[in-house]
Design a protein around this motif. Structure first.
Motif, PDB file in Angstrom:
ATOM      1  N   GLY A  77       0.610  -1.296   0.022  1.00 44.35           N
ATOM      2  CA  GLY A  77      -0.073   0.036  -0.250  1.00 44.35           C
ATOM      3  C   GLY A  77       1.396   1.151  -0.201  1.00 44.35           C
ATOM      4  O   GLY A  77       0.255   2.544   0.436  1.00 44.35           O
ATOM      5  N   VAL A  78       2.634   1.544  -0.433  1.00 48.13           N
ATOM      6  CA  VAL A  78       3.582   2.615  -0.427  1.00 48.13           C
ATOM      7  C   VAL A  78       3.550   2.500  -2.072  1.00 48.13           C
ATOM      8  O   VAL A  78       3.667   1.466  -2.234  1.00 48.13           O
ATOM      9  CB  VAL A  78       4.016   2.250   0.937  1.00 48.13           C
ATOM     10  N   LEU A  79       3.313   3.770  -2.041  1.00 45.82           N
ATOM     11  CA  LEU A  79       4.591   4.521  -3.405  1.00 45.82           C
ATOM     12  C   LEU A  79       5.478   5.015  -3.567  1.00 45.82           C
ATOM     13  O   LEU A  79       5.215   5.778  -1.408  1.00 45.82           O
ATOM     14  CB  LEU A  79       3.734   5.106  -4.119  1.00 45.82           C
ATOM     15  N   ARG A  80       6.542   4.881  -3.632  1.00 41.93           N
ATOM     16  CA  ARG A  80       7.487   5.482  -3.385  1.00 41.93           C
ATOM     17  C   ARG A  80       7.811   6.620  -4.650  1.00 41.93           C
ATOM     18  O   ARG A  80       7.994   6.214  -6.002  1.00 41.93           O
ATOM     19  CB  ARG A  80       8.793   4.496  -3.240  1.00 41.93           C
ATOM     20  N   VAL A  81       8.543   7.846  -3.735  1.00 43.50           N
ATOM     21  CA  VAL A  81       8.532   9.191  -5.088  1.00 43.50           C
ATOM     22  C   VAL A  81      10.311   9.147  -4.646  1.00 43.50           C
ATOM     23  O   VAL A  81       9.976   9.573  -3.876  1.00 43.50           O
ATOM     24  CB  VAL A  81       8.170   9.944  -5.832  1.00 43.50           C
ATOM     25  N   GLY A  82      10.797   9.234  -6.277  1.00 40.99           N
ATOM     26  CA  GLY A  82      11.995  10.128  -5.774  1.00 40.99           C
ATOM     27  C   GLY A  82      12.505  11.123  -6.689  1.00 40.99           C
ATOM     28  O   GLY A  82      12.100  11.677  -7.558  1.00 40.99           O
ATOM     29  N   VAL A  83      13.388  12.317  -6.354  1.00 44.20           N
ATOM     30  CA  VAL A  83      13.745  13.159  -6.469  1.00 44.20           C
ATOM     31  C   VAL A  83      14.786  13.791  -6.017  1.00 44.20           C
ATOM     32  O   VAL A  83      15.413  13.545  -5.117  1.00 44.20           O
ATOM     33  CB  VAL A  83      12.553  14.753  -5.937  1.00 44.20           C
ATOM     34  N   PRO A  84      15.632  14.964  -6.369  1.00 44.44           N
ATOM     35  CA  PRO A  84      17.374  14.964  -6.444  1.00 44.44           C
ATOM     36  C   PRO A  84      17.431  15.891  -5.537  1.00 44.44           C
ATOM     37  O   PRO A  84      15.999  16.299  -4.288  1.00 44.44           O
ATOM     38  CB  PRO A  84      17.591  15.770  -7.647  1.00 44.44           C
ATOM     39  N   GLN A  85      18.193  15.610  -3.971  1.00 44.36           N
ATOM     40  CA  GLN A  85      18.348  16.074  -3.157  1.00 44.36           C
ATOM     41  C   GLN A  85      18.146  17.956  -3.555  1.00 44.36           C
ATOM     42  O   GLN A  85      18.391  18.388  -4.789  1.00 44.36           O
ATOM     43  CB  GLN A  85      19.840  16.177  -1.966  1.00 44.36           C
ATOM     44  N   GLY A  86      17.427  18.447  -2.198  1.00 41.98           N
ATOM     45  CA  GLY A  86      17.658  20.361  -2.503  1.00 41.98           C
ATOM     46  C   GLY A  86      16.142  20.100  -2.323  1.00 41.98           C
ATOM     47  O   GLY A  86      16.151  21.889  -2.031  1.00 41.98           O
ATOM     48  N   ILE A  87      15.222  19.608  -3.090  1.00 37.92           N
ATOM     49  CA  ILE A  87      14.178  19.780  -3.214  1.00 37.92           C
ATOM     50  C   ILE A  87      13.399  19.393  -1.622  1.00 37.92           C
ATOM     51  O   ILE A  87      13.664  18.552  -0.933  1.00 37.92           O
ATOM     52  CB  ILE A  87      13.372  18.779  -3.851  1.00 37.92           C
ATOM     53  N   VAL A  88      12.772  20.338  -1.163  1.00 45.30           N
ATOM     54  CA  VAL A  88      11.834  20.261  -0.024  1.00 45.30           C
ATOM     55  C   VAL A  88      10.745  19.571  -0.082  1.00 45.30           C
ATOM     56  O   VAL A  88       9.635  19.936  -0.678  1.00 45.30           O
ATOM     57  CB  VAL A  88      11.505  21.410   0.686  1.00 45.30           C
ATOM     58  N   LEU A  89      10.781  18.185   0.825  1.00 43.67           N
ATOM     59  CA  LEU A  89       9.836  16.795   0.454  1.00 43.67           C
ATOM     60  C   LEU A  89       9.304  16.907   2.014  1.00 43.67           C
ATOM     61  O   LEU A  89      10.396  16.830   3.435  1.00 43.67           O
ATOM     62  CB  LEU A  89      10.207  15.772   0.452  1.00 43.67           C
ATOM     63  N   ALA A  90       8.343  17.310   2.542  1.00 45.68           N
ATOM     64  CA  ALA A  90       7.723  17.447   4.021  1.00 45.68           C
ATOM     65  C   ALA A  90       6.122  16.343   4.206  1.00 45.68           C
ATOM     66  O   ALA A  90       5.966  16.515   3.220  1.00 45.68           O
ATOM     67  CB  ALA A  90       7.219  19.178   4.261  1.00 45.68           C
ATOM     68  N   ILE A  91       6.830  15.717   5.292  1.00 48.47           N
ATOM     69  CA  ILE A  91       5.237  14.899   5.585  1.00 48.47           C
ATOM     70  C   ILE A  91       4.578  15.778   5.353  1.00 48.47           C
ATOM     71  O   ILE A  91       3.551  16.778   6.219  1.00 48.47           O
ATOM     72  CB  ILE A  91       5.587  14.273   7.417  1.00 48.47           C
ATOM     73  N   GLY A  92       3.649  15.242   4.645  1.00 50.32           N
ATOM     74  CA  GLY A  92       1.863  15.630   4.488  1.00 50.32           C
ATOM     75  C   GLY A  92       1.754  16.117   3.000  1.00 50.32           C
ATOM     76  O   GLY A  92       0.868  16.657   3.249  1.00 50.32           O
TER      77      GLY A  92
END
Length: 196
Positions: A77-92
């Protein structure tokens, strides 16, 4: 049937072709969350594969950093997304799968970032755990591939819905004739500028 009674990220539906189920149709939880699609249809049952099935690939849009990226099924039930370092990802942060022309798929529940790696990963889940599913809805038509312009429209509509709430008419304060006031102000400014 659902996990753990079935293989993870697969549902067995209790309706089939005699009930109008067609292969490729989207499978919804709630009003507008597409969690997968029908992959096999029999007369009285059908199999739905979830977008979180391992190695399933989908285009994702992350609200917050406002970026498109690739989501890969991680299982459970989980998707994983990958992005370069430096892009701010936040829980929620909300995540949209625009190919499904539906609402928000889910939210980032965990971010994995190691400074020595060039990439970081976020894990996306829906608000409904797979093990708690009792009912799903199935669309009447197969999902069809769309264009990037259509995906942008889907994202814009969903983002617009995120920022608006229905406010009763007696409570909402509005500027009367806002468009005509703006046009008049612009015309008056142009006239006064030309007379100087």
């Amino acid at each position: 049937a659902r996990p753990p009674a079935t293989a993870y990220d697969v549902l067995v539906l209790d309706q089939g072709s005699t009930d109008g189920i067609v292969e490729g149709a989207p499978v919804f939880v709630g009003r507008d969350i597409v969690i997968g699609y029908v992959t096999s249809v029999f007369s009285r049952t059908a199999i739905a594969t979830l977008v979180t099935s391992p190695e399933h690939i989908a285009t994702a849009y992350i609200v917050g950093p406002d970026i498109y990226t690739t989501a890969v099924g991680y299982g459970g039930g989980v998707l994983r997304v990958g992005v370069p370092q430096g892009i701010v990802l936040a829980i929620g942060d909300p995540v949209i799968l625009p190919a499904f022309e539906a609402g928000i798929y889910g939210h980032i529940s965990r971010v994995e970032s190691v400074e020595t790696r060039p990439e970081q990963y976020a894990y996306v889940t829906t608000d409904t755990a797979l093990q708690s599913l009792r009912l799903v809805s199935v669309g009447t038509k197969p999902i069809t591939p769309g264009t990037f312009e259509e995906a942008r429209e889907v994202v814009a509509d969903i983002k617009s819905d995120l920022s608006t709430v229905p406010v009763p008419s007696g409570v909402l304060v509005e500027i009367p004739n806002a468009s005509s006031t703006a046009a008049t102000s612009t015309a008056e400014t142009a006239t006064s500028s030309s007379s100087e």
